[in-house]
Design a protein around this motif. Structure first.
Motif, PDB file in Angstrom:
ATOM      1  N   ILE A 173     113.588  17.114  12.758  1.00  0.00           N
ATOM      2  CA  ILE A 173     113.784  17.148  11.309  1.00  0.00           C
ATOM      3  C   ILE A 173     113.954  15.723  10.791  1.00  0.00           C
ATOM      4  O   ILE A 173     113.374  15.346   9.773  1.00  0.00           O
ATOM      5  CB  ILE A 173     115.012  18.016  10.967  1.00  0.00           C
ATOM      6  CG1 ILE A 173     114.747  19.463  11.374  1.00  0.00           C
ATOM      7  CG2 ILE A 173     115.342  17.927   9.481  1.00  0.00           C
ATOM      8  CD1 ILE A 173     115.938  20.371  11.264  1.00  0.00           C
ATOM      9  N   TRP A 174     114.706  14.951  11.524  1.00  0.00           N
ATOM     10  CA  TRP A 174     114.907  13.547  11.135  1.00  0.00           C
ATOM     11  C   TRP A 174     113.570  12.816  11.081  1.00  0.00           C
ATOM     12  O   TRP A 174     113.311  12.015  10.193  1.00  0.00           O
ATOM     13  CB  TRP A 174     115.838  12.887  12.160  1.00  0.00           C
ATOM     14  CG  TRP A 174     116.200  11.463  11.881  1.00  0.00           C
ATOM     15  CD1 TRP A 174     117.044  11.007  10.920  1.00  0.00           C
ATOM     16  CD2 TRP A 174     115.748  10.316  12.596  1.00  0.00           C
ATOM     17  NE1 TRP A 174     117.144   9.641  10.994  1.00  0.00           N
ATOM     18  CE2 TRP A 174     116.368   9.183  12.001  1.00  0.00           C
ATOM     19  CE3 TRP A 174     114.881  10.110  13.675  1.00  0.00           C
ATOM     20  CZ2 TRP A 174     116.154   7.886  12.459  1.00  0.00           C
ATOM     21  CZ3 TRP A 174     114.675   8.821  14.122  1.00  0.00           C
ATOM     22  CH2 TRP A 174     115.303   7.725  13.517  1.00  0.00           C
TER      23      TRP A 174
ATOM     24  N   MET B 242     109.079   8.472  10.876  1.00  0.00           N
ATOM     25  CA  MET B 242     107.760   8.980  11.225  1.00  0.00           C
ATOM     26  C   MET B 242     106.992   7.969  12.076  1.00  0.00           C
ATOM     27  O   MET B 242     106.140   8.333  12.874  1.00  0.00           O
ATOM     28  CB  MET B 242     106.988   9.253   9.941  1.00  0.00           C
ATOM     29  CG  MET B 242     105.598   9.740  10.165  1.00  0.00           C
ATOM     30  SD  MET B 242     105.422  11.428   9.626  1.00  0.00           S
ATOM     31  CE  MET B 242     103.750  11.754  10.121  1.00  0.00           C
TER      32      MET B 242
ATOM     33  N   PHE C  61     103.335   0.368  10.237  1.00  0.00           N
ATOM     34  CA  PHE C  61     103.690   1.341   9.216  1.00  0.00           C
ATOM     35  C   PHE C  61     104.011   0.672   7.891  1.00  0.00           C
ATOM     36  O   PHE C  61     103.464   1.024   6.848  1.00  0.00           O
ATOM     37  CB  PHE C  61     104.881   2.154   9.715  1.00  0.00           C
ATOM     38  CG  PHE C  61     105.525   2.984   8.669  1.00  0.00           C
ATOM     39  CD1 PHE C  61     104.902   4.122   8.205  1.00  0.00           C
ATOM     40  CD2 PHE C  61     106.750   2.626   8.145  1.00  0.00           C
ATOM     41  CE1 PHE C  61     105.499   4.882   7.238  1.00  0.00           C
ATOM     42  CE2 PHE C  61     107.354   3.392   7.174  1.00  0.00           C
ATOM     43  CZ  PHE C  61     106.724   4.520   6.718  1.00  0.00           C
TER      44      PHE C  61
ATOM     45  N   THR D 281     111.012  14.802   7.984  1.00  0.00           N
ATOM     46  CA  THR D 281     111.377  15.102   6.600  1.00  0.00           C
ATOM     47  C   THR D 281     110.735  14.103   5.637  1.00  0.00           C
ATOM     48  O   THR D 281     110.262  14.472   4.565  1.00  0.00           O
ATOM     49  CB  THR D 281     112.909  15.077   6.440  1.00  0.00           C
ATOM     50  OG1 THR D 281     113.450  16.104   7.258  1.00  0.00           O
ATOM     51  CG2 THR D 281     113.304  15.310   5.013  1.00  0.00           C
TER      52      THR D 281
ATOM     53  N   ASN E 230     102.207   6.183  19.655  1.00  0.00           N
ATOM     54  CA  ASN E 230     103.449   6.899  19.920  1.00  0.00           C
ATOM     55  C   ASN E 230     103.269   8.075  20.865  1.00  0.00           C
ATOM     56  O   ASN E 230     104.224   8.756  21.195  1.00  0.00           O
ATOM     57  CB  ASN E 230     104.061   7.408  18.611  1.00  0.00           C
ATOM     58  CG  ASN E 230     104.681   6.283  17.820  1.00  0.00           C
ATOM     59  OD1 ASN E 230     105.047   5.263  18.389  1.00  0.00           O
ATOM     60  ND2 ASN E 230     104.786   6.460  16.520  1.00  0.00           N
TER      61      ASN E 230
ATOM     62  N   LEU F   7      99.069   5.191  14.829  1.00  0.00           N
ATOM     63  CA  LEU F   7     100.475   5.541  15.081  1.00  0.00           C
ATOM     64  C   LEU F   7     100.561   6.717  16.052  1.00  0.00           C
ATOM     65  O   LEU F   7     101.390   6.753  16.946  1.00  0.00           O
ATOM     66  CB  LEU F   7     101.170   5.902  13.773  1.00  0.00           C
ATOM     67  CG  LEU F   7     101.472   4.715  12.859  1.00  0.00           C
ATOM     68  CD1 LEU F   7     102.116   5.191  11.577  1.00  0.00           C
ATOM     69  CD2 LEU F   7     102.377   3.725  13.561  1.00  0.00           C
TER      70      LEU F   7
ATOM     71  N   TRP G 235     120.026   9.407   6.981  1.00  0.00           N
ATOM     72  CA  TRP G 235     118.804   9.085   7.727  1.00  0.00           C
ATOM     73  C   TRP G 235     118.883   7.721   8.406  1.00  0.00           C
ATOM     74  O   TRP G 235     118.271   7.477   9.422  1.00  0.00           O
ATOM     75  CB  TRP G 235     117.593   9.180   6.776  1.00  0.00           C
ATOM     76  CG  TRP G 235     116.742  10.328   7.120  1.00  0.00           C
ATOM     77  CD1 TRP G 235     115.500  10.284   7.671  1.00  0.00           C
ATOM     78  CD2 TRP G 235     117.068  11.713   6.990  1.00  0.00           C
ATOM     79  NE1 TRP G 235     115.036  11.556   7.892  1.00  0.00           N
ATOM     80  CE2 TRP G 235     115.976  12.450   7.495  1.00  0.00           C
ATOM     81  CE3 TRP G 235     118.174  12.423   6.530  1.00  0.00           C
ATOM     82  CZ2 TRP G 235     115.956  13.851   7.524  1.00  0.00           C
ATOM     83  CZ3 TRP G 235     118.154  13.795   6.561  1.00  0.00           C
ATOM     84  CH2 TRP G 235     117.062  14.496   7.052  1.00  0.00           C
TER      85      TRP G 235
ATOM     86  N   PHE H 106      98.430   4.629   4.634  1.00  0.00           N
ATOM     87  CA  PHE H 106      98.912   5.735   5.442  1.00  0.00           C
ATOM     88  C   PHE H 106      99.279   6.910   4.549  1.00  0.00           C
ATOM     89  O   PHE H 106      98.827   8.041   4.739  1.00  0.00           O
ATOM     90  CB  PHE H 106     100.129   5.260   6.242  1.00  0.00           C
ATOM     91  CG  PHE H 106     100.665   6.260   7.199  1.00  0.00           C
ATOM     92  CD1 PHE H 106      99.814   7.089   7.912  1.00  0.00           C
ATOM     93  CD2 PHE H 106     102.027   6.376   7.409  1.00  0.00           C
ATOM     94  CE1 PHE H 106     100.313   7.997   8.819  1.00  0.00           C
ATOM     95  CE2 PHE H 106     102.529   7.280   8.311  1.00  0.00           C
ATOM     96  CZ  PHE H 106     101.672   8.094   9.013  1.00  0.00           C
TER      97      PHE H 106
END
Lengths: 300, 408, 432
Positions: B283-284, B180, A282, B287, A229, A225, A25, A289
């Motif tokens: 998905i990244w 996110m 965030f 998740t 975004n 957010l 990730w 959140f």
């Protein structure tokens, strides 16, 4: 407690999975972040991992890209625009939703259930479905049988249009979540206020609002957010043709979609700048959140 | 006596229509017009400066004003007026900004390209016969299945595993949750850099192609070795691949190997690889969301239940399957529902990566394309209705579940 | 306390609403379009003169997403004063929907306009005999970029005919290199480069300009042998082994802006990745910076080779066409200036400008660079001789020109020459 004392979690396989997922990730950002500090010519000449491997990268790194993208692109203006869209678009739906949620939780009136069903039901309307008629509404108003219900306001291209649009799209979820939250407040407190002769208006402001601050903060983070975004709504209601109307995302999209041909040094640094604000919000409000997300999803 | 009640009724009616009708309308129009005028008259910096307090505070004026007006009403009428005042604006806004436009879209889907004449179901016929639409619908279905599955699956595994960690749980969760907060535009930029393709003699700067073309010996990604530039245009080297342009596997070695290996092979050869690579972006991004919510649900499982499983001597996997999963089933459904809605909104990713070229399109992008590129409002509306139809069963399903749960 | 405040707000609204009017000094005129980067700088340079002369503040903002934005703006009513459409079809469509102001209402001398810009160009922006579109600058597409030094070093000569070009290409392949750069990926518009090739061949085969015009209106079907022949010739370039650097996959995957980069990049033996790149004049702004400065010197062009030698030379090009959304006084003043011969002069003098004036009376000596002067003369001469033709895919209905034509060209590149018939049949079916 016993759960966390088990031996199982010590098994390397589970740790391996966790670490590998986490690394996977992080990986996409890593090369991107590194490249944002490299000069444009170097990015194209040597791949970043080759540069790391041969060690040439360390002498290349600088903040020049960031200075260049800021200076050449007026990114700061887009930031202010984003805030001017986002903050009211967060506060307006929350305020309206908080009043409605209060009524749904603590007041008795005719058609309460039907109206609440309507609010929940409107969550199924995807934003795209209302997008284009809404553009037309902001321009021409609504006429039914020749009688203007809403006059032609010509709102498109102003911040108000995005505020109203985001309000419409965000209200159902906000009302639903806040009602959920307020239902959890102790009813006795509100009733005792009632006995003291306080009006609903006072009770709302003096009692319920302070008690609901956690729930409100949760949704606020969420909405902030989401609006910050958002690209589609800004694209449609503010337009991208006036540079003074660009918000961060629409500005970014121009940078990403080949406005500079191969200028990866500006794309990377521009993108990194654009994600700093939401990342800050965030991490700052992460607790709220997550609670907001969980509040709606986890029951029992 | 009778006169008085008449008068009172009149007063009540007057005040309620003033407080709930006239005043909000004035409020709405004045905010709209005032700000529009300000935008036109003032310089940009000032507009931005006043926009934030203006937009944020004006809404309080609405409730404050309504409340003041209601105070003039007779006491016994106040309760019901207040209720209407609390709920009214919310209902009104949803009606005006969400419900009415949606209904209108539905109506326009039966009209022609400029919304002038009724064409019956012609647009719907188009939606299910046009080759590009069929591909778009196929992609949307693939996205729905795979993005929802992978986000929930990886999220569930991650949540389950991190739940057992003694320390570092929140660190790991923050890392995977972080995307996110990144806009889809930013995330797509990040992945475009990974998938980047450049024509042959140039250095590959996307890591997938970079690894593909550097196989050592004669093939290097334009690395300078002993003062000599080593490229990959030797015939023994692999070519770079434009990942987001691959509609199937035929350009890859694996495609050749699969060719003629029966129906399964044929099916796999036709795997739209570009679509899957675009799904990876989403998905990244999501998740972590699934992981965090599911992790909270796992934590909410009473420890007695977990212990009972362990005393039975069940293996960890069995506990996971037979205790954890059933217990958090409703949360899994909620997360999946949220993901379905999010996938249907997916617009930014396609918009800044491929714009739907080479069979990567999704409904949301197609809708805007029909509106602006092909200037066909009827078809654009049909696509919007299709998006709606996709959401419908999921939400109704979860609403029914909710009702069943509360009835229990 | 708050109610007086509200009254103040409302009062303020009324006052502000009543403001406005007066002389043109300080009025603003906004122009939007698809020109970005260097072209945008040039256009902004051009409008400075009118700003200085009249005090009108003229702004230009380009966007690579212009086509979509202008649609939304027309729907939303938030239109600029002028839009600079990259496709005349955009003008026609907007005019049909009643958004545009005819040039006659802007006090434009229509006859002079036709004389200056050729009746062909003017005709592209005309709907039912009413002229809406204003011609502006053009680009030239019938050109092939190459590096003379590389040709000389290997004894290659510039091809004048298609057959010579094929012979040269075979020679280059035999020498172990790739003759062509070819990349047609373009977000949301992939395939347009191949349609450009088709158009250039169409202008040079069949009945030349005449069959081209019929093809644009679908009088000549895609299944017609003339069109099929053009597709076959294009497929020869795309699908002959070794012709295109990187092969078929590169054609489909390479972003058109990067397509020429292999030409500027030398391998270990000092050979460039490719030798020829057929692309419009505006491609220079996508080149690496070092190469941009050498446009016209290190890298220059030869005309697209003739196919049928009996046909007169023709030039394919594109260009922008502006249209006005209102007839305010300031708009009229700017409109007149946009059509003047001097309009393009400041941009022409900029070193990296790649747009040529479509005004036949433009002083060609103003171009900063011989390369652009020659292109400007070519366009101007072709316009006067009625042999200039606008990009066909821009003139066809959007379902075809911006849809099936592009898409099927991509499919053709992937599927190979056997797919030609199917591709052309599919395009014919999609014609509305």
């Amino acid at each position: 407690m016993t759960r966390s004392n088990q031996k199982w979690y010590d098994k390397p396989i589970s740790k391996l999975i966790i670490v590998s997922i986490t690394l996977t990730w992080m990986f996409p950002i890593f090369g991107f972040l590194l490249s944002s500090f490299r000069p444009g010519e170097s990015i194209k000449r040597t791949s970043w991992w080759d540069a790391v491997y041969t060690g040439t990268i360390w002498s290349e790194l600088s903040f020049n890209n960031y200075q260049e993208v800021f200076r050449a692109e007026n990114l700061d203006r887009s930031f202010y625009n984003s805030l001017a869209v986002t903050i009211p678009s967060t506060i307006i739906p929350i305020t309206i939703a908080a009043f409605a949620a209060y009524a749904f939780s603590f007041m008795e009136f005719k058609g309460k259930n039907v109206l609440f069903l309507f609010v929940v039901g409107s969550m199924i309307i995807p934003l795209q479905m209302s997008l284009i008629p809404l553009v037309q509404l902001f321009k021409d108003g609504i006429e039914i049988a020749g009688i203007p219900i809403i006059p032609a306001l010509d709102l498109n291209g102003t911040f108000v249009a995005t505020w109203f649009a985001h309000t419409g799209f965000g209200l159902p979820l906000a009302t639903f979540l806040l009602r959920d939250f307020m239902m959890g407040l102790p009813k006795s407190v509100i009733e005792s206020a009632k006995i003291d002769g306080a009006s609903h208006f006072t009770t709302f402001f003096k009692l319920v609002l302070p008690l609901s601050i956690a729930g409100i903060a949760a949704f606020a983070t969420f909405q902030f957010l989401w609006v910050y975004n958002d690209f589609l709504v800004a694209n449609v209601f503010l337009g991208i043709y006036k540079p003074e109307n660009l918000v961060v995302t629409s500005h970014m999209s121009q940078i990403v979609v080949g406005r500079f041909g191969e200028a990866w040094h500006l794309r990377t640094s521009g993108a990194i700048i654009s994600i700093l604000v939401p990342l800050g919000v965030f991490f700052g409000l992460q607790r709220f959140f997550i609670r907001g997300l969980i509040g709606g999803a986890v029951k029992g | 006596m009778k006169n008085k009640t008449q008068q009172e009724k009149l007063l009540r009616f007057g005040i309620s229509s003033l407080a709930l009708g006239v005043f909000p309308l004035i409020w709405f129009l004045s905010q709209a017009i005032l700000f529009r005028e300000l935008t036109e008259q003032l310089t940009r910096n000032i507009v931005v400066l006043i926009a934030i307090p203006f937009g944020s505070l004006f809404i309080f004026l609405l409730f404050y004003g309504m409340n003041k007006l209601i105070d003039f009403a007779p006491k016994d009428a106040r309760e019901s007026l207040e209720a209407r005042m609390f709920v009214g604006p919310g209902i009104f806004m949803i009606l005006l900004f969400l419900f009415y436009p949606a209904v209108r879209t539905f109506y326009l889907s039966f009209k022609d390209r400029y919304s002038q004449e009724f064409v019956g179901l012609e647009n719907y016929r188009w939606a299910f016969t046009d080759t590009e639409m069929i591909v778009t619908i196929r992609n949307q279905v693939l996205w729905l299945i795979f993005v929802v599955f992978f986000t929930v699956f990886i999220g569930l595994v991650f949540a389950w595993l991190t739940d057992r960690l003694n320390k570092g749980e929140s660190f790991f969760k923050s890392i995977i949750f972080m995307p996110m907060a990144i806009s889809a535009v930013g995330a797509t930029a990040i992945f475009k850099f990974i998938y980047e393709y450049r024509p042959t003699p140039l250095t590959q700067i996307g890591i997938i192609n970079g690894i593909r073309v550097s196989r050592g010996e004669e093939c290097y990604n334009n690395r300078i070795i002993n003062g000599e530039l080593k490229g990959y245009d030797d015939s023994s080297c692999l070519d770079a691949v434009g990942w987001l342009q691959q509609r199937d596997l035929s350009a890859l070695p694996i495609g050749n190997r699969l060719e003629g290996t029966g129906w399964l092979g044929e099916m796999l050869v036709n795997l739209p690889i570009s679509t899957f690579l675009l799904m990876a972006i989403m998905i990244w991004m999501y998740t972590g969301f699934a992981a965090v919510v599911l992790s909270a649900a796992i934590k909410a499982i009473p420890s007695e239940i977990m212990e009972a499983g362990q005393i039975d001597g069940a293996s960890e996997l069995k506990v996971f399957r037979s205790i954890i999963i059933p217990y958090i089933k409703s949360t899994i459904v909620v997360v999946s529902t949220y993901m379905v809605v999010t996938v249907l909104k997916a617009f930014d990713i396609i918009y800044v990566s491929t714009r739907g070229d080479l069979e990567t399109n999704l409904l949301a992008v197609k809708m805007l394309d029909e509106f602006s590129k092909y200037r066909n409002f009827g078809r654009s509306s049909v696509v919007a209705v299709l998006i709606f139809v996709c959401v419908l069963p999921v939400i109704i399903g979860s609403a029914l579940r909710e009702r069943d749960n509360s009835n229990e | 306390m708050k109610k007086p405040l509200l009254m103040c707000f409302l009062f303020l609204t009324l006052i502000l609403g009543a403001c406005g009017g007066g002389s043109l000094e300080g009025e603003t005129v906004s122009i939007t379009g698809a020109l970005i980067g260097e072209d945008q700088n040039g256009f902004r340079e051009n409008i400075k003169a009118i700003e200085e002369a009249t005090g009108i503040i003229v702004t230009y903002q380009g966007s690579d997403n212009f086509e979509q934005e202008i649609q939304i703006q027309m729907e939303s009513g938030d239109t600029p004063d002028f839009a600079l459409f990259p496709q005349p079809g955009g003008v026609v469509d907007a005019a049909n929907r009643g958004y545009l102001t005819p040039l006659a209402d802007l006090d434009i001398d229509l006859e002079e306009y036709q004389n200056n810009f050729s009746s062909y160009l003017v005709g592209l922006g005309t709907v039912d005999g009413v002229i809406y579109g204003g011609a502006n600058a053009a680009n030239l597409k019938s050109i092939v970029w190459y590096q003379p030094a590389e040709f000389e070093a290997r004894g290659y000569s510039v091809p004048a005919t298609w057959d010579e070009m094929i012979a040269l290409a075979d020679q280059i392949v035999a020498d172990g290199m790739n003759p062509f750069c070819f990349g047609m990926y373009s977000n949301g518009a992939s395939g347009w480069l191949a349609t450009d090739w088709m158009e250039d061949i169409m202008l040079r085969t069949g009945d030349g300009v005449d069959s081209y015009d019929k093809w644009v209106t679908n009088e000549l079907k895609f299944a017609d042998p003339i069109v099929k022949n053009a597709a076959t010739l294009l497929s020869q370039i795309m699908h002959t082994e070794g012709y295109v650097v990187g092969g078929t996959d590169a054609i489909v995957s390479t972003y058109f802006g990067n397509a020429q980069d292999p030409m500027f990049s030398k391998d270990a033996n000092g050979n460039p990745g490719c030798f020829m790149h057929r692309q419009a004049s505006f491609i220079t702004s996508f080149w690496p910076e070092a190469a941009q400065g050498q446009a016209g010197v290190e890298t220059t062009v030869f005309p697209f080779p003739s196919v049928d030698a009996s046909l007169p030379a023709a030039a394919l090009g594109g260009g922008d066409m502006w249209a006005a959304f209102n007839d305010r006084e300031a708009t009229k003043v700017v409109a007149e200036y946009l059509l003047s011969a001097d309009f393009h002069a400041p941009a022409a003098q900029m070193p990296n400008n790649a747009r040529m004036s479509a005004h036949t009376g433009f002083d060609q000596s103003l171009y900063s660079n011989d390369l652009y002067r020659v292109m400007g003369e070519t366009i101007s001469a072709a316009l006067s001789a009625n042999s200039f033709r606008f990009d066909a895919s821009d003139l066809m209905p959007p379902e075809v020109g911006g849809g099936s034509f592009w898409k099927e060209m991509m499919n053709l590149a992937v599927n190979g020459p056997g797919y030609i018939d199917e591709a052309l049949a599919n395009i014919d079916t999609s014609w509305p």
